[in-house]
Motif scaffolding. Structure first.
Motif, PDB file in Angstrom:
ATOM      1  N   ASN A  74       1.929   6.834  -6.386  1.00 32.82           N
ATOM      2  CA  ASN A  74       0.774   7.717  -7.528  1.00 32.82           C
ATOM      3  C   ASN A  74       1.449   9.284  -6.991  1.00 32.82           C
ATOM      4  OD1 ASN A  74      -0.786   5.567  -7.827  1.00 32.82           O
ATOM      5  ND2 ASN A  74      -1.727   5.629  -5.956  1.00 32.82           N
ATOM      6  N   VAL A  75       1.722   9.096  -5.526  1.00 30.72           N
ATOM      7  CA  VAL A  75       2.226  10.688  -5.406  1.00 30.72           C
ATOM      8  C   VAL A  75       3.347  11.055  -6.493  1.00 30.72           C
ATOM      9  CG1 VAL A  75       3.725  11.751  -3.969  1.00 30.72           C
ATOM     10  CG2 VAL A  75       1.985  11.271  -3.143  1.00 30.72           C
ATOM     11  N   VAL A  76       4.385  10.328  -6.599  1.00 32.62           N
ATOM     12  CA  VAL A  76       5.506  10.645  -8.297  1.00 32.62           C
ATOM     13  C   VAL A  76       4.993  11.072  -9.053  1.00 32.62           C
ATOM     14  CG1 VAL A  76       6.923  10.018  -9.227  1.00 32.62           C
ATOM     15  CG2 VAL A  76       7.377   9.304  -6.343  1.00 32.62           C
ATOM     16  N   ILE A  77       3.670  10.246  -9.367  1.00 28.16           N
ATOM     17  CA  ILE A  77       3.250  11.059 -10.626  1.00 28.16           C
ATOM     18  C   ILE A  77       2.332  12.056 -10.393  1.00 28.16           C
ATOM     19  CG2 ILE A  77       0.843   9.590 -12.109  1.00 28.16           C
ATOM     20  CD1 ILE A  77       1.766   7.160 -11.581  1.00 28.16           C
ATOM     21  N   VAL A  78       1.770  11.903  -9.576  1.00 29.81           N
ATOM     22  CA  VAL A  78       0.800  13.419  -8.832  1.00 29.81           C
ATOM     23  C   VAL A  78       2.170  14.876  -9.220  1.00 29.81           C
ATOM     24  CG1 VAL A  78      -0.563  14.608  -7.700  1.00 29.81           C
ATOM     25  CG2 VAL A  78      -1.094  12.197  -7.849  1.00 29.81           C
ATOM     26  N   LEU A  79       2.804  14.681  -8.692  1.00 30.71           N
ATOM     27  CA  LEU A  79       4.049  15.346  -8.538  1.00 30.71           C
ATOM     28  C   LEU A  79       4.444  15.847  -9.345  1.00 30.71           C
ATOM     29  CD1 LEU A  79       5.486  14.777  -4.269  1.00 30.71           C
ATOM     30  CD2 LEU A  79       3.606  16.880  -5.440  1.00 30.71           C
ATOM     31  N   SER A 105       0.820  -1.406   0.009  1.00 32.10           N
ATOM     32  CA  SER A 105       0.200   0.444  -0.109  1.00 32.10           C
ATOM     33  C   SER A 105       0.669   1.030  -0.046  1.00 32.10           C
ATOM     34  CB  SER A 105      -0.673  -0.085   1.262  1.00 32.10           C
ATOM     35  OG  SER A 105      -1.496   1.177   1.663  1.00 32.10           O
ATOM     36  N   THR A 106       2.080   0.751   0.512  1.00 37.81           N
ATOM     37  CA  THR A 106       3.158   2.499   0.652  1.00 37.81           C
ATOM     38  C   THR A 106       3.250   2.943  -0.103  1.00 37.81           C
ATOM     39  OG1 THR A 106       2.938   1.657   3.240  1.00 37.81           O
ATOM     40  CG2 THR A 106       5.066   3.479   2.352  1.00 37.81           C
ATOM     41  N   VAL A 154       7.169  22.512  -6.909  1.00 34.67           N
ATOM     42  CA  VAL A 154       6.841  20.240  -5.739  1.00 34.67           C
ATOM     43  C   VAL A 154       6.323  20.920  -4.666  1.00 34.67           C
ATOM     44  CG1 VAL A 154       7.399  18.485  -6.232  1.00 34.67           C
ATOM     45  CG2 VAL A 154       7.903  19.048  -8.025  1.00 34.67           C
ATOM     46  N   PHE A 155       7.582  21.345  -4.082  1.00 35.44           N
ATOM     47  CA  PHE A 155       7.947  21.455  -2.724  1.00 35.44           C
ATOM     48  C   PHE A 155       6.028  22.396  -2.030  1.00 35.44           C
ATOM     49  CE2 PHE A 155      12.966  21.264  -3.048  1.00 35.44           C
ATOM     50  CZ  PHE A 155      12.283  18.907  -3.080  1.00 35.44           C
ATOM     51  N   SER A 156       6.349  23.550  -3.069  1.00 37.99           N
ATOM     52  CA  SER A 156       5.046  24.171  -2.744  1.00 37.99           C
ATOM     53  C   SER A 156       3.924  23.627  -2.453  1.00 37.99           C
ATOM     54  CB  SER A 156       5.116  25.213  -3.330  1.00 37.99           C
ATOM     55  OG  SER A 156       4.642  25.059  -4.508  1.00 37.99           O
ATOM     56  N   SER A 160      -0.719  18.650   1.400  1.00 35.36           N
ATOM     57  CA  SER A 160      -0.565  18.408   2.973  1.00 35.36           C
ATOM     58  C   SER A 160      -1.371  18.776   4.680  1.00 35.36           C
ATOM     59  CB  SER A 160       0.864  17.274   3.676  1.00 35.36           C
ATOM     60  OG  SER A 160       1.647  19.561   3.483  1.00 35.36           O
ATOM     61  N   GLY A 161      -1.618  19.921   4.012  1.00 34.78           N
ATOM     62  CA  GLY A 161      -2.303  20.411   5.000  1.00 34.78           C
ATOM     63  C   GLY A 161      -1.225  22.077   5.822  1.00 34.78           C
ATOM     64  N   VAL A 162      -0.688  21.548   5.851  1.00 36.59           N
ATOM     65  CA  VAL A 162       0.700  22.105   6.136  1.00 36.59           C
ATOM     66  C   VAL A 162       0.755  23.618   6.401  1.00 36.59           C
ATOM     67  CG1 VAL A 162       3.075  22.854   7.041  1.00 36.59           C
ATOM     68  CG2 VAL A 162       2.340  20.442   6.882  1.00 36.59           C
ATOM     69  N   LEU A 163       0.334  24.214   4.906  1.00 33.90           N
ATOM     70  CA  LEU A 163       0.798  25.637   4.584  1.00 33.90           C
ATOM     71  C   LEU A 163      -0.567  26.363   5.238  1.00 33.90           C
ATOM     72  CD1 LEU A 163       2.396  26.241   1.473  1.00 33.90           C
ATOM     73  CD2 LEU A 163       2.900  26.142   3.694  1.00 33.90           C
ATOM     74  N   ILE A 164      -2.059  25.201   4.695  1.00 32.70           N
ATOM     75  CA  ILE A 164      -3.735  25.290   5.531  1.00 32.70           C
ATOM     76  C   ILE A 164      -3.833  25.924   6.887  1.00 32.70           C
ATOM     77  CG2 ILE A 164      -5.857  24.880   5.354  1.00 32.70           C
ATOM     78  CD1 ILE A 164      -4.645  26.124   2.647  1.00 32.70           C
ATOM     79  N   ALA A 165      -2.901  24.690   8.234  1.00 26.39           N
ATOM     80  CA  ALA A 165      -2.635  25.694   9.086  1.00 26.39           C
ATOM     81  C   ALA A 165      -1.806  26.489   9.635  1.00 26.39           C
ATOM     82  CB  ALA A 165      -2.628  24.351  10.326  1.00 26.39           C
ATOM     83  N   VAL A 166      -1.372  26.911   8.840  1.00 26.10           N
ATOM     84  CA  VAL A 166      -0.522  28.532   9.065  1.00 26.10           C
ATOM     85  C   VAL A 166      -1.015  29.284   8.967  1.00 26.10           C
ATOM     86  CG1 VAL A 166       1.288  29.824   8.692  1.00 26.10           C
ATOM     87  CG2 VAL A 166       1.907  27.588   8.358  1.00 26.10           C
TER      88      VAL A 166
END
Length: 203
Positions: free
Chosen positions: A84-89, A77-78, A126-128, A134-140
């Motif tokens: 999938n993440v690599v393809i999306v990014l 699963s991981t 990609v990092f942005s 991930s929701g980190v920026l939204i939490a900020v």
């Protein structure tokens, strides 16, 4: 005639000494080059030996434990999520590269010379994208959004979410390349100014 002969002898002696020094310098350069080649060969040999030993140990361990290659469901699963993440990014990477290339072209710089800058700006995009998804920026920025009665779920589930993230990736790519170009130009200007001041002072 004697004075001419003495001058010529002095000139020839200086030339011979200069030639001897040049030959000694070339000998040192050749010795250093040989030492460097030996060091590179030794490092390459050690790397090859390390790879061979690693492969041998892996084969021995696999032969002793036939079930070592069985993957658990969590691992599968991981790996599936990682692929999938690599393809999306790849999508924000393309948008970041486009934004950086546009900024480089606007600055009048050859894209071939700044290929590394363009690719690194794509990675910054990609990092942005990862930070936003991930929701980190939204939490900020959540406290500022709550003042305007806007929740993070509304932002992430908005119809234009993809276009918003694509625009963010383009802006990040342009900003990254713009920051490098700005700093590089300032350094070049300071270098030219210092060289001109040094040349004026020497005069």
């Amino acid at each position: 005639m004697k004075e001419d002969v003495s001058v010529e002898s002095v000139g020839s002696e200086s030339d011979i000494q200069a030639l001897i020094k040049k030959l000694e310098f070339l000998e040192r350069e050749l010795a250093d080059h040989k030492d460097q080649k030996k060091t590179e060969r030794r490092q390459y040999f050690l790397f090859v030996c390390l790879v061979i030993v690693t492969v041998f140990l892996f084969v021995v361990v696999a032969w002793a434990n036939p079930t070592i290659g069985d993957l658990e469901p969590d691992t599968i699963s991981t790996l599936n999520k990682a692929v999938n993440v690599v393809i999306v990014l790849f999508v924000p990477f393309v948008f970041g590269v486009l934004g950086a290339a546009a900024r480089v072209l606007i600055a009048g710089i050859s894209t071939g010379q700044q290929l590394g800058l363009i690719v690194s700006s794509g990675f910054m995009a990609v990092f942005s994208w990862i930070g936003i998804k991930s929701g980190v920026l939204i939490a900020v920025v959540a406290p500022h959004l709550e003042k305007q009665a806007i929740t993070s779920d509304q932002i992430l589930q908005a119809p234009g979410n993809f276009y918003t993230l694509a625009l963010v990736a383009i802006f990040v790519g342009m900003f990254s390349s713009n920051l490098y170009i700005f700093i590089n130009q300032k350094v070049e200007q300071l270098t030219v100014r210092r060289n001109s001041e040094g040349a004026g002072g020497s005069r």
